[in-house]
Design an enzyme around this catalytic site. Structure first.
Site, short mmCIF file in Angstrom:
data_model
loop_
_atom_site.label_atom_id
_atom_site.label_comp_id
_atom_site.label_asym_id
_atom_site.label_seq_id
_atom_site.Cartn_x
_atom_site.Cartn_y
_atom_site.Cartn_z
N GLY A 227 -11.09 -18.25 -18.07
CA GLY A 227 -9.79 -17.97 -18.48
C GLY A 227 -9.21 -18.91 -19.46
O GLY A 227 -9.71 -20.16 -19.25
N ARG B 229 -16.99 -14.64 -19.08
CA ARG B 229 -17.05 -14.75 -17.53
C ARG B 229 -18.49 -14.70 -17.03
O ARG B 229 -18.47 -14.69 -16.06
CB ARG B 229 -16.16 -14.38 -16.69
CG ARG B 229 -14.65 -14.70 -16.90
CD ARG B 229 -13.84 -14.12 -15.75
NE ARG B 229 -12.65 -14.38 -15.88
CZ ARG B 229 -12.00 -15.74 -15.46
NH1 ARG B 229 -12.70 -16.70 -14.97
NH2 ARG B 229 -10.80 -16.17 -15.72
N ASP C 176 -14.24 -24.16 -11.94
CA ASP C 176 -15.28 -24.43 -10.92
C ASP C 176 -16.39 -23.75 -11.09
O ASP C 176 -17.75 -24.15 -11.00
CB ASP C 176 -14.74 -24.47 -9.43
CG ASP C 176 -14.00 -22.84 -9.44
OD1 ASP C 176 -13.55 -22.39 -10.48
OD2 ASP C 176 -13.94 -22.40 -8.24
N ASP C 177 -16.44 -22.30 -11.62
CA ASP C 177 -17.60 -21.48 -11.63
C ASP C 177 -18.51 -22.08 -12.75
O ASP C 177 -19.57 -21.92 -12.83
CB ASP C 177 -17.32 -19.93 -11.68
CG ASP C 177 -16.83 -19.41 -10.21
OD1 ASP C 177 -17.22 -20.21 -9.09
OD2 ASP C 177 -15.79 -18.72 -9.95
N LYS D 161 -11.56 -27.52 -17.00
CA LYS D 161 -10.59 -26.69 -17.32
C LYS D 161 -10.16 -25.67 -16.73
O LYS D 161 -10.97 -25.14 -15.96
CB LYS D 161 -11.06 -25.93 -18.67
CG LYS D 161 -10.58 -24.81 -19.47
CD LYS D 161 -11.21 -23.31 -19.34
CE LYS D 161 -11.32 -22.83 -17.90
NZ LYS D 161 -11.38 -21.34 -17.76
N THR D 162 -8.83 -25.38 -16.51
CA THR D 162 -8.69 -24.30 -15.57
C THR D 162 -6.93 -24.53 -15.48
O THR D 162 -6.41 -25.51 -15.17
CB THR D 162 -8.97 -24.02 -14.35
OG1 THR D 162 -8.21 -22.74 -13.90
CG2 THR D 162 -8.99 -25.14 -13.39
N ILE D 163 -6.25 -23.24 -15.74
CA ILE D 163 -4.71 -23.52 -15.82
C ILE D 163 -4.37 -23.66 -13.95
O ILE D 163 -3.45 -24.07 -13.78
CB ILE D 163 -4.00 -22.33 -16.12
CG1 ILE D 163 -4.31 -21.10 -15.61
CG2 ILE D 163 -4.14 -22.18 -17.77
CD1 ILE D 163 -3.31 -19.87 -15.61
N ASP D 164 -5.42 -23.11 -13.10
CA ASP D 164 -5.24 -23.19 -11.92
C ASP D 164 -5.03 -24.52 -11.44
O ASP D 164 -4.27 -24.63 -10.05
CB ASP D 164 -6.13 -22.52 -11.09
CG ASP D 164 -6.53 -20.98 -11.55
OD1 ASP D 164 -5.57 -20.51 -12.42
OD2 ASP D 164 -7.43 -20.25 -11.09
N LYS E 224 23.22 -10.17 -9.30
CA LYS E 224 22.95 -8.91 -8.58
C LYS E 224 21.37 -8.68 -8.37
O LYS E 224 21.23 -7.48 -7.73
CB LYS E 224 23.72 -7.87 -9.57
CG LYS E 224 23.06 -7.57 -11.08
CD LYS E 224 23.70 -6.45 -11.74
CE LYS E 224 23.34 -6.37 -13.01
NZ LYS E 224 23.64 -5.31 -13.76
N TYR E 225 20.56 -9.66 -8.87
CA TYR E 225 19.23 -9.17 -8.55
C TYR E 225 18.56 -10.26 -7.79
O TYR E 225 18.69 -11.53 -8.06
CB TYR E 225 18.51 -9.09 -9.94
CG TYR E 225 18.87 -7.94 -10.71
CD1 TYR E 225 18.84 -6.57 -10.17
CD2 TYR E 225 19.17 -8.02 -11.97
CE1 TYR E 225 19.33 -5.27 -10.78
CE2 TYR E 225 19.53 -6.85 -12.68
CZ TYR E 225 19.50 -5.61 -12.24
OH TYR E 225 20.01 -4.60 -13.04
N GLU F 141 -0.37 -16.04 -6.96
CA GLU F 141 -1.11 -14.80 -6.72
C GLU F 141 -2.27 -14.69 -5.90
O GLU F 141 -2.99 -13.81 -5.38
CB GLU F 141 -1.86 -14.46 -8.46
CG GLU F 141 -2.86 -15.38 -9.02
CD GLU F 141 -3.55 -14.87 -9.99
OE1 GLU F 141 -3.08 -13.87 -10.60
OE2 GLU F 141 -4.48 -15.69 -10.32
N ARG G 210 -1.22 -19.15 -20.66
CA ARG G 210 -2.80 -19.73 -20.78
C ARG G 210 -2.98 -19.71 -22.28
O ARG G 210 -3.97 -20.46 -22.37
CB ARG G 210 -3.71 -18.51 -20.16
CG ARG G 210 -3.41 -18.25 -18.94
CD ARG G 210 -4.88 -17.39 -18.20
NE ARG G 210 -5.40 -16.52 -19.13
CZ ARG G 210 -6.41 -15.83 -18.79
NH1 ARG G 210 -7.16 -16.17 -17.83
NH2 ARG G 210 -6.80 -14.89 -19.50
P1 FBP Z 1 -10.21 -19.72 -14.70
O1 FBP Z 1 -10.82 -20.34 -13.45
O2 FBP Z 1 -11.63 -19.58 -15.55
O3 FBP Z 1 -9.87 -20.98 -15.47
O4 FBP Z 1 -9.39 -18.61 -14.90
C1 FBP Z 1 -8.04 -18.88 -14.20
C2 FBP Z 1 -7.19 -17.63 -14.34
O5 FBP Z 1 -6.48 -17.52 -15.34
C3 FBP Z 1 -6.53 -17.06 -12.97
O6 FBP Z 1 -5.65 -17.89 -12.82
C4 FBP Z 1 -6.68 -15.75 -12.96
O7 FBP Z 1 -6.61 -15.39 -11.77
C5 FBP Z 1 -7.76 -15.39 -13.68
O8 FBP Z 1 -8.12 -16.47 -14.67
C6 FBP Z 1 -7.55 -14.18 -14.41
O9 FBP Z 1 -8.78 -13.55 -14.97
P2 FBP Z 1 -8.93 -12.78 -16.28
O10 FBP Z 1 -8.67 -13.62 -17.52
O11 FBP Z 1 -10.50 -12.44 -16.23
O12 FBP Z 1 -8.02 -11.56 -16.30
#
Ligand code: FBP
Length: 561
Positions: free
Chosen positions: A84, A148, A178-179, A205-208, A245-246, A314, A431
């Site tokens: 991602g 991916r 990680d992958d 790298k990863t926003i996670d 209200k929400y 999520e 992202r």
């Molecule tokens: P990476 O682990 O490759 O950095 O991706 C993170 C992520 O943004 C997750 O937060 C999300 O669940 C997933 O990618 C969404 O994947 P896609 O871009 O294939 O819809």
């Protein structure tokens, strides 16, 4: 092509980076640290990674002896972006490119197109000054694209080596999570096993934010993503506090671990936020999770506050024990009966077939879920075998359950207030944002560090930059052997060597700070409005690292020797 005023201004931003990396390259060296071990399954991993297992930690330091001219040799490198999008990726490539050209202006850099498949299929573009300059300090991965594809089959490994040989690569940089870094470890090992000296280096790298350990404090992209989401959450909080209200149910990206949700909670003080890791430890059921939402709604209604904000990571569904079991069984069953499922025409048929293969408890749970959620659980796994949690509408599930529960309580006369809810999902919005100064600096520093590791001849390492709560000039570039982050994990129905995701540590200061405040947030309106990312202005507005890093750092400083 027309570009925005901010993009113009960001082209002029000069990323800051560790002082040692601004030295003449021949005066830089690697200091060797301790030998490493994988985090688990040492015997199995040592056997699988014969050439790359157990290498030493390295730090980039000033050289004491004669200058090292090998840093200036002509090199040909390849780079690919994997997984991602994450803000700062273009700056990693820019840092690598600048280091490479500083080393030797005749060196060349190829960018593989569309992620690992570009390497397998030999699709690339040579990166030039003009290309790099057009992407400096910008978000997204559009310079060369990403993908991916998992490099897994013997044919894919062989094609990757063939491409690398055809282009006469000295080394390859894989920028990923990680992958993807598991892919990097596999390729580094394979190349050596085939007698090839082509080096492979990874980059976190990863926003996670889940690719971290005691050395890697965070991955690039996390800071910009959480700041983007926190701006949006803060705006919604202010809207909620104005309209009154929400209730807003907000799902936040971050596939598995809840680092994003935790950081956003610390930045915005929502009424309710779940941390998946806590849900797993306390074995909360979906119903207990809804209890907590309803408790906040009821408490706030007593103060005539019929509004609020709930943050939902999520990955939550995979941490609720009953759901986790269901997903595990579904993953294994889908992998085992791939051919049979492919022959069935509709998702309803798939659902019917799979139900017969599940345990009674999993069957019952699947049957009790709303039809659209059950269908979402069956959607294709990604190439690494992961459920695509970004496509499961957990916020809809919990909102629906809370609505039903409150309606029942109202019928019983136990709740008298109103409840009107809206739902949101913040993920893709964060992202590809313009990287914050932190991510622009960090990405660029990682790229320069990767260049130094490559020039020093390493393979099977991941670039690392430490001391991230200090000024960028004080950051410490380093390298970690990829195998030290690995263990065996069940994927696609069998045990595979993979880099372990780092989950939220419930004993660490960031979670403790959240846990100490959340009961107050649940009852009172304590919203915090962080506003948008600031790129120009005073350092306390523009350069602040994520809160979790600051809290973790303070925690370390408080540990008495
Ligand atoms: P990476 O682990 O490759 O950095 O991706 C993170 C992520 O943004 C997750 O937060 C999300 O669940 C997933 O990618 C969404 O994947 P896609 O871009 O294939 O819809």
């Amino acid at each position: 092509m027309e570009i925005s005023a901010l993009q113009h201004a960001r082209y002029r931003y000069q990323p800051r980076f560790p002082r040692v990396l601004s030295q003449e390259l021949s005066t830089i060296a690697l200091s060797q640290g301790l030998a490493t071990q994988s985090i688990a399954d040492q015997g199995a991993l040592k056997a699988l990674f014969k050439h790359t297992y157990g290498k030493v930690l390295v730090d980039v330091v000033t050289r004491t002896g004669e200058p090292n001219e090998t840093m200036h040799r002509k090199l040909t490198l390849g780079v690919l972006l994997s997984g991602g999008q994450a803000p700062g990726g273009h700056n990693v490539i820019a840092g690598l490119y600048d280091g490479l050209k500083r080393g030797n202006p005749r060196s060349r850099l190829y960018g593989f197109l569309g992620g690992p498949s570009g390497l397998i299929e030999n699709k690339y573009r040579e990166l030039s000054d003009a290309i790099i300059d057009a992407y400096r300090n910008t978000g997204g991965f559009d310079m060369i694209g990403s993908g991916r594809t998992k490099i897994e089959s013997p044919e894919q490994f062989a094609s990757s080596l063939e491409t690398a040989k055809k282009l006469r690569l000295d080394a390859l940089l894989i920028i990923g999570g990680d992958d993807s870094n598991t892919n990097a470890a596999g390729l580094a090992e394979y190349f050596l096993d085939q007698g090839s000296p082509i080096q492979v280096i990874g980059c976190p790298k990863t926003i996670d934010g889940d690719l971290k350990n005691e050395h890697i404090q965070t991955s690039f992209g996390f800071d910009t993503a959480v700041k983007t989401y926190s701006e949006l959450i803060g705006n919604i909080e202010r809207d909620a506090n104005s309209a009154k209200k929400y209730w807003h149910f907000i799902k936040l990206m971050g596939r598995s671990a809840s680092h994003i949700a935790l950081e956003c909670a610390l930045q915005t003080h929502p009424n309710v936020c779940f941390i998946s890791e806590e849900v797993a430890v306390k074995k909360w059921s979906l119903s207990q999770i809804v209890d907590q939402i309803c408790a906040s709604v009821i408490k706030r209604a007593e103060n005539k506050e019929f509004f609020g904000v709930v943050l939902i990571p999520e990955g939550l569904v995979e941490f609720v024990p009953e759901m986790k079991q269901l997903i595990l069984e579904l993953n294994d069953t889908i992998a085992t009966y791939e051919a049979e499922l492919a022959a069935l025409p509709s998702l309803t048929d798939h659902l019917g077939f799979l139900r017969t293969k599940l345990s009674p408890a999993a069957q019952a749970l699947l049957g009790s879920l709303p039809a659209d959620i059950a269908r979402e659980l069956l959607m294709d796994r990604d190439p690494h075998g992961n459920v695509q949690v970004s496509r499961i509408e957990t916020e809809k599930l919990l909102m629906g359950m809370a609505e039903k529960r409150l309606a029942r309580l109202k019928e019983q006369g136990l709740y008298k207030g109103k409840f009107s809810a809206l739902r949101h999902f913040f993920g893709y919005e964060g992202r590809s944002a313009f990287p914050s100064n932190f991510d622009a600096n960090y990405g660029y520093s990682l790229g320069l560090t990767a260049f130094v590791l490559i020039a020093a001849g390493l393979t099977g390492y991941i670039a690392c930059v430490k001391n991230l709560t200090a000024l960028p000039e004080e950051w410490v570039p380093a390298g970690l052997p990829l195998t030290m982050m690995m263990h065996l994990e069940q994927r696609h129905g069998s045990q595979k060597p993979v880099i372990q995701k780092a989950l939220v540590d419930l004993a660490a200061p960031p979670f403790k700070a959240f846990a100490a405040a959340r009961d107050t947030w649940a009852c009172t309106t304590s919203f915090l409005f962080p506003g948008g990312i600031q790129y120009f202005g005073p350092p306390e507005l523009c350069d602040r690292p994520p809160r979790v890093l600051e809290l973790e750092q303070q925690g370390r400083a408080n540990i008495k020797p």
